[in-house]
Design a protein around this motif. Structure first.
Motif, PDB file in Angstrom:
ATOM      1  N   THR A   1       0.844  -1.193   0.000  1.00  0.00           N
ATOM      2  CA  THR A   1       0.000   0.000   0.000  1.00  0.00           C
ATOM      3  C   THR A   1       0.877   1.240   0.000  1.00  0.00           C
ATOM      4  O   THR A   1       0.648   2.192  -0.747  1.00  0.00           O
ATOM      5  N   ARG A   2       1.911   1.216   0.849  1.00  0.00           N
ATOM      6  CA  ARG A   2       2.799   2.353   0.927  1.00  0.00           C
ATOM      7  C   ARG A   2       3.471   2.612  -0.424  1.00  0.00           C
ATOM      8  O   ARG A   2       3.517   3.733  -0.904  1.00  0.00           O
ATOM      9  N   ARG A   3       3.977   1.511  -1.013  1.00  0.00           N
ATOM     10  CA  ARG A   3       4.686   1.654  -2.283  1.00  0.00           C
ATOM     11  C   ARG A   3       3.779   2.279  -3.344  1.00  0.00           C
ATOM     12  O   ARG A   3       4.140   3.244  -4.019  1.00  0.00           O
ATOM     13  N   THR A   4       2.559   1.722  -3.485  1.00  0.00           N
ATOM     14  CA  THR A   4       1.633   2.215  -4.501  1.00  0.00           C
ATOM     15  C   THR A   4       1.257   3.672  -4.224  1.00  0.00           C
ATOM     16  O   THR A   4       1.226   4.511  -5.127  1.00  0.00           O
ATOM     17  N   TYR A   5       0.964   3.941  -2.950  1.00  0.00           N
ATOM     18  CA  TYR A   5       0.542   5.286  -2.553  1.00  0.00           C
ATOM     19  C   TYR A   5       1.648   6.294  -2.853  1.00  0.00           C
ATOM     20  O   TYR A   5       1.425   7.335  -3.475  1.00  0.00           O
ATOM     21  N   TYR A   6       2.854   5.956  -2.426  1.00  0.00           N
ATOM     22  CA  TYR A   6       3.992   6.855  -2.646  1.00  0.00           C
ATOM     23  C   TYR A   6       4.221   7.082  -4.131  1.00  0.00           C
ATOM     24  O   TYR A   6       4.508   8.188  -4.572  1.00  0.00           O
ATOM     25  N   GLU A   7       4.102   6.029  -4.913  1.00  0.00           N
ATOM     26  CA  GLU A   7       4.374   6.114  -6.340  1.00  0.00           C
ATOM     27  C   GLU A   7       3.308   6.969  -7.026  1.00  0.00           C
ATOM     28  O   GLU A   7       3.596   7.881  -7.773  1.00  0.00           O
TER      29      GLU A   7
ATOM     30  N   PRO B   1       0.576  11.555   1.026  1.00  0.00           N
ATOM     31  CA  PRO B   1       1.579  10.550   1.401  1.00  0.00           C
ATOM     32  C   PRO B   1       2.548  11.083   2.455  1.00  0.00           C
ATOM     33  O   PRO B   1       3.224  10.319   3.119  1.00  0.00           O
ATOM     34  N   GLU B   2       2.622  12.414   2.591  1.00  0.00           N
ATOM     35  CA  GLU B   2       3.495  12.996   3.601  1.00  0.00           C
ATOM     36  C   GLU B   2       2.900  12.871   4.995  1.00  0.00           C
ATOM     37  O   GLU B   2       3.596  13.074   5.982  1.00  0.00           O
ATOM     38  N   HIS B   3       1.601  12.598   5.061  1.00  0.00           N
ATOM     39  CA  HIS B   3       0.917  12.608   6.358  1.00  0.00           C
ATOM     40  C   HIS B   3       0.160  11.310   6.600  1.00  0.00           C
ATOM     41  O   HIS B   3      -0.971  11.320   7.055  1.00  0.00           O
TER      42      HIS B   3
ATOM     43  N   VAL C   1      10.939  20.200  -2.435  1.00  0.00           N
ATOM     44  CA  VAL C   1      10.778  18.742  -2.297  1.00  0.00           C
ATOM     45  C   VAL C   1      11.138  18.094  -3.618  1.00  0.00           C
ATOM     46  O   VAL C   1      10.766  18.596  -4.679  1.00  0.00           O
ATOM     47  N   ILE C   2      11.868  17.003  -3.517  1.00  0.00           N
ATOM     48  CA  ILE C   2      12.512  16.459  -4.715  1.00  0.00           C
ATOM     49  C   ILE C   2      12.277  14.959  -4.815  1.00  0.00           C
ATOM     50  O   ILE C   2      12.319  14.242  -3.814  1.00  0.00           O
ATOM     51  N   ARG C   3      12.010  14.523  -6.036  1.00  0.00           N
ATOM     52  CA  ARG C   3      11.997  13.074  -6.306  1.00  0.00           C
ATOM     53  C   ARG C   3      13.238  12.732  -7.111  1.00  0.00           C
ATOM     54  O   ARG C   3      13.631  13.483  -8.003  1.00  0.00           O
TER      55      ARG C   3
END
Lengths: 790, 238
Positions: A49-55, A177-179, A219-221
């Motif tokens: 879930t985290r991976r998908t959400y972050y992506e 995703p930051e919160h 903020v950077i990716r």
């Protein structure tokens, strides 16, 4: 049973005859499988879930805060090698005055780009729309906060932003995703009522915070494979002239740190717990099958004499445990899924994802099935080997009496003070040492799990007590928008309801020692501070010589610095300066890291005069209303942290979710003890029924006979108590180390009551199992037992 | 009803029924008998004739369904479990076909089991000596032959100086030479301790060593015979 092969009918009858024991084993297997599914499934669900959400929502890799940098720097940052996407933004703090709540809520206000979606750290709108850049009062509110206050688009919020009172209009509700774990800085446990995130249009927020044409955070990716450290280094050089405290990666991003620490705990637990259950299950299967084979020795001989192959016989017994394993697997799968859903619901309270579904994927199930198969068949195969090898002629002759002459215990016969019954108990143990040893280990494993589970409660209590009641003894921490002269502190000390007040100074710094570097807020507190104390491991106040640094042990370890050594301190805000300071004390802190020094020494160092960043207050709760009204209206106040409320929230978490988890683990540990003790007693009873009947015939009373039977398990349980307690201490120590994170560290404390509770559970189970079998001694049919050849 | 003072056991109309209704099995159908103190009695009869049932009731292992059973004039047919335990503990010695020794105890310790709870036992070694096994006292059952194991069982039974010694097929699992040694041990015990001894056997030849022989058939005493002279075990036709 029509249509079944004869051997399969026998199998069903065998199973019916050993229903209790089979169920006890199945429960242990179910315990292992459900924990495995729960933990593997939860780890998988959370990380996926985290991976998908972050992506999907372009979660940043790097955050680079600055005081104020011109927007023209964008091109330079974008050009840094490895940067895939960049967003510059404005980020500030605000206080919110919510209707129906006397305390002020703290808010983080973040800008959204005008007329387009953010390239980094996008938001997930669950309701409404994004703010219109033409309307400066429009905001999008964090979903959890909106729910806690029943906010919907169209509602209004009063906020104090940069000392100015503003009325804001809610136009949307969102998650980000930051919160995922949304808490105010410095807090541990979320309180959805007290912490908000507000998103405003860039134009609106820049205007409100004097950041027109500028930004205060990039903020950077990163590109796949890019070096985070290299990019941070370049960024820090680029942004240094604009007051940058230093860029950081996800490892210092609060929400992600909490999420990672949770995942890390799940992984740690999943490495320890399921294997213990499955090992115990394998052992139980082994003893039970060994026993069945011993009883059915002649039947095995007969079957072979009739022409059944060795493989037929072996398969027959493997099928028997296969059924038990299957029951355990099914029970465990059901239980694991139920627990997983429950746990996902618990997580959803604290971790805010747009979606979080507990899902154990088919490979997890297959893996669970495979592990069960290995445990059960492994245990059975060891036992069934002997059935496989028995020659029919040998099998059909009764087994000779077990030879006790070579057992170590034979020498005990010389000790005349031991009565024959006790000698029987001891010799049985010495004759079958591995079985006794494994039983002991099984019971000890149960105690070990109980101790190490209950340890969490002890540890958390010490953590709460130390952090909230011993070290930080204030109710409220008030922070100012920017450092002010000491007069500001005296004003704070006079707010309604304030009983005691202490000033503090807060400076972001970089600490260096050799190649090690840590970014942290250095806190200045008065000498002999009473509200924010520095304590050693025994909770005693630490007297630190003035002028030096007081570091928490974890920070000292991260910097690899010892007492008396010099640390380089570089301030990263305001006037940059670099100083060498000695470490004057190392203290204990279970929550967060601490770098402190004496307030006046800090101010001298900074050459800024006697200024403060805020105050710690002890307040009279009866005057909270007036206090908070004043703080909410005070223009210089940036934040109000409600310390005593945080302590209550923390305790509530302990009582609710942790309490339930511990209940589940205690239940499962009890299942191990029950499985091991009940099976052990049942098997001993079956094996020794004839001896016990003989004793009854010889005129021994039921209690005396029960002693011979139960003395063995009682002795093993007694021996297992210290072993289990020691194991529990070891496991608790391991867990306290393995689960330590930057966020918190579990103090290694186990109360006597924890040992007592663990021992109590196991002793009650042992006595209960004993009583069940004791009733069978009473019903022992003397004539029948003695007339039949074993 | 009074019983003669020299009578060890006395039964009147003793019945034992297993099961109920159509499935009821009448193991004993009203047995009347008297066994005097100190006698060696052999019970003969085919399988299912009721001799083991009778022995179990006499030994307090089982209770009767009806009728009266007295031991030295004391009515035991209505005795509860703990009284029967007490009776076995203080008065009865048992010897079984399959020895029933504790494999985890040595020969001597197996005997100790009994001497420790009996009111007036003989030393365990003396009991083992009586059966000719004093020198093997430290051996475990697994180290003894079948006949030796059975003699340990006899030593265990006689060590408490029981008033009655009850033996159910004591030679059933043994060859003839070993069987004779076991019977010799039983006879010696009977003579030296004066225990009333009851032996169940399938082997009609054994009957000649008894004072009295009771023939059982269909759950009742069919015939009773007194031997004018006891034949020593060594001269029995096996």
């Amino acid at each position: 049973m029509v249509g079944l092969k004869v051997l399969d009918r026998k199998l069903l009858r065998n199973l019916r005859g050993m229903a209790g024991q089979g169920l006890a084993i199945a429960l242990v297997i179910a315990g292992g499988i459900s924990l495995f599914l729960l933990m593997a499934g939860m780890t998988g669900s959370l990380s996926e879930t985290r991976r998908t959400y972050y992506e999907r929502y372009a979660f940043a890799d790097i955050w680079a805060p600055v005081v104020r940098a011109p927007e023209s720097l964008r091109a330079d940052i974008r050009a840094i090698d490895g940067v895939r996407a960049l967003e510059t933004r404005v980020r500030d703090a605000a206080l919110l005055d919510m209707p129906g709540m006397i305390e002020p809520a703290t808010a983080e206000v973040i800008s959204l780009p005008d007329h387009r979606a953010p390239r980094v750290n996008d938001v997930h709108l669950s309701e409404g729309r994004l703010p219109d850049p033409g309307h400066r009062s429009e905001v999008v509110v964090l979903d959890a906060f909106a729910r806690a206050h029943s906010l919907a688009p169209g509602d209004e919020i009063s906020a104090t932003l940069r000392g100015r009172r503003v009325e804001l209009e809610v136009v949307g509700v969102a998650l980000s995703p930051e919160h995922v774990y949304a808490i105010a800085p410095g807090q541990l446990v979320p309180d959805d009522r007290l912490f908000a995130v507000l998103w405003m249009s860039r134009d609106a927020l820049a205007h409100a915070t004097d950041q027109d044409g500028a930004f205060n955070e990039a903020v950077i990716r990163l590109m796949p494979g890019a070096s985070e450290d290299a990019v941070i280094d370049t960024l820090d050089r680029l942004l240094a002239p604009y007051g940058a405290p230093g860029a950081y990666g996800r490892d210092l991003q609060f929400s992600d740190v909490f999420l990672s620490s949770e995942l890390n705990q799940l992984v740690t637990m999943s490495r320890i717990l399921p294997p213990i259950f499955l090992f115990v299950a394998a052992f139980l299967v082994n003893v039970v099958i060994s026993r069945i084979i011993a009883v059915e020795r002649e039947q095995i001989g007969l079957l072979k004499a009739f022409g059944y192959s060795d493989l037929d016989v072996l398969t027959h017994y493997l099928k028997l445990v296969g059924v038990i394993g299957l029951v355990g697997l099914l029970l465990g799968s059901g239980l694991g899924i139920a627990l997983g859903r429950w746990m996902a619901a618990q997580y959803a309270q604290y971790f805010h994802f747009p979606f979080l579904i507990f899902r154990a994927d088919p490979t997890t199930f297959l893996l669970g099935a495979l592990i069960t198969l290995i445990a059960v068949l492994g245990g059975a195969a060891m036992a069934a080997r002997s059935a496989f090898r028995l020659r029919p002629a040998v099998a059909m002759v009764p087994a000779p009496p077990a030879d006790y002459s070579r057992a170590i215990g034979a020498s005990i016969s010389k000790l005349r003070l031991i009565d024959p019954q006790s000698r029987m108990v001891l010799r049985q143990l010495f004759r079958f040492p591995w079985r006794g040893g494994l039983t002991l280990l099984g019971v000890a494993a149960s105690i070990m799990l109980l101790v190490s589970t209950l340890f969490f409660l002890d540890s958390m209590q010490v953590m709460i007590d130390t952090h909230f009641y011993q070290a930080n003894r204030y109710d409220v921490a008030v922070s100012l928008v920017e450092p002010r002269e000491r007069r500001a502190f005296h004003e704070l000390a006079r707010v309604p309801g304030a009983l005691t007040a202490e000033p503090y100074r807060h400076v972001p710094v970089r600490l260096r020692h050799g190649p090690r570097e840590e970014t942290i807020a250095l806190i200045g507190v008065p000498r002999d501070a009473m509200l924010s104390r520095t304590l050693n491991a025994e909770n005693e106040p630490v007297e630190a010589p003035p002028g030096g640094l007081v570091l928490s042990a974890d920070l000292a370890a991260d910097l690899d610095v010892e007492l008396g050594e010099q640390v380089e301190v570089e301030t990263t805000q305001g006037r940059r300066m670099v100083r060498q300071l000695p470490v004057s004390a190392i203290i204990t802190s279970y929550i967060g890291s601490v770098a402190q020094m004496e307030l006046r020494a800090l101010n001298r160092l900074l050459e800024e005069g006697a200024v403060v960043s805020g105050a710690y207050l002890v307040v009279d709760p009866a005057q909270n209303l007036a206090l908070f009204e004043e703080l909410k209206a005070a223009p210089g106040v940036a934040g109000v942290a409600l310390h005593s409320l945080a302590a209550e929230n923390f305790k509530a978490i302990l009582d609710q979710s942790l309490g339930w988890s511990i209940f589940v683990y205690v239940l499962f540990s009890g299942m191990i003890a029950l499985g091991v003790i009940y099976n052990s007693v049942r098997i001993t009873f079956a094996e020794r029924a004839r001896e016990l009947a003989s004793l009854r015939v010889l005129g021994f009373k039921r209690g005396e006979v029960a002693y011979v039977l139960l003395g063995e398990i009682a002795l093993l349980t007694l021996l297992a108590l210290p072993v289990g307690c020691l194991g529990g201490i070891g496991l608790a120590f391991y867990l306290s180390e393995a689960m330590a994170s930057d966020v918190y560290r579990l103090p290694f404390v186990i109360h006597i009551s924890t040992f007592a509770a663990a021992i109590g559970v196991v002793v009650v189970i042992a006595i209960g199992s004993g009583l069940i079998v004791r009733r069978q001694i009473d019903r022992l049919n003397l004539v029948e037992v003695l007339k039949t050849r074993e | 009803m009074s019983s003669s003072p020299q009578s060890c056991f006395e039964t009147r109309g003793l019945t034992k029924v297993y099961g109920e209704g159509d499935a009821a099995v009448h193991a004993l159908r009203g047995v009347d008998l008297q066994i005097p103190e100190g006698e060696l009695v052999v019970l003969l009869g085919p399988s299912g004739s009721g001799k083991s049932t009778l022995l179990n009731i006499l030994g307090g292992l089982d209770s009767a369904s009806g009728g009266s059973f007295r031991f030295r004039g004391e009515e035991l047919s209505e005795a509860n479990t703990s009284r029967l335990t007490h009776y076995r503990r203080n008065h009865v010695g048992f010897v079984f076909q399959f020895y029933n020794l504790m494999p985890s105890l040595t020969a001597e310790e197996n005997v100790d089991l009994v001497t420790e709870i009996a009111p007036d036992p003989m030393p365990s070694l003396e009991a083992l000596d009586l059966v000719g096994l004093a020198e093997r006292s430290h051996h475990f059952p697994a180290q003894l032959s079948g006949g030796e194991q059975q003699r340990v069982a006899i030593a265990r039974a006689i060590a408490k100086r029981p008033d009655v010694l009850l033996c159910d097929e004591p030679t059933g699992a043994l060859d003839s030479a070993t069987g004779i040694r076991v019977l010799r041990a039983l006879l010696d015990a009977n003579e030296r301790t004066g225990s009333t001894t009851v032996i169940i056997t399938h082997n009609a030849g054994v009957a000649d060593m008894a004072d009295r022989v009771l023939f059982f058939r269909d759950g009742d005493l069919h015939e009773e015979r007194r031997n004018a002279q006891r034949v020593p075990p060594e001269s029995l036709t096996w």
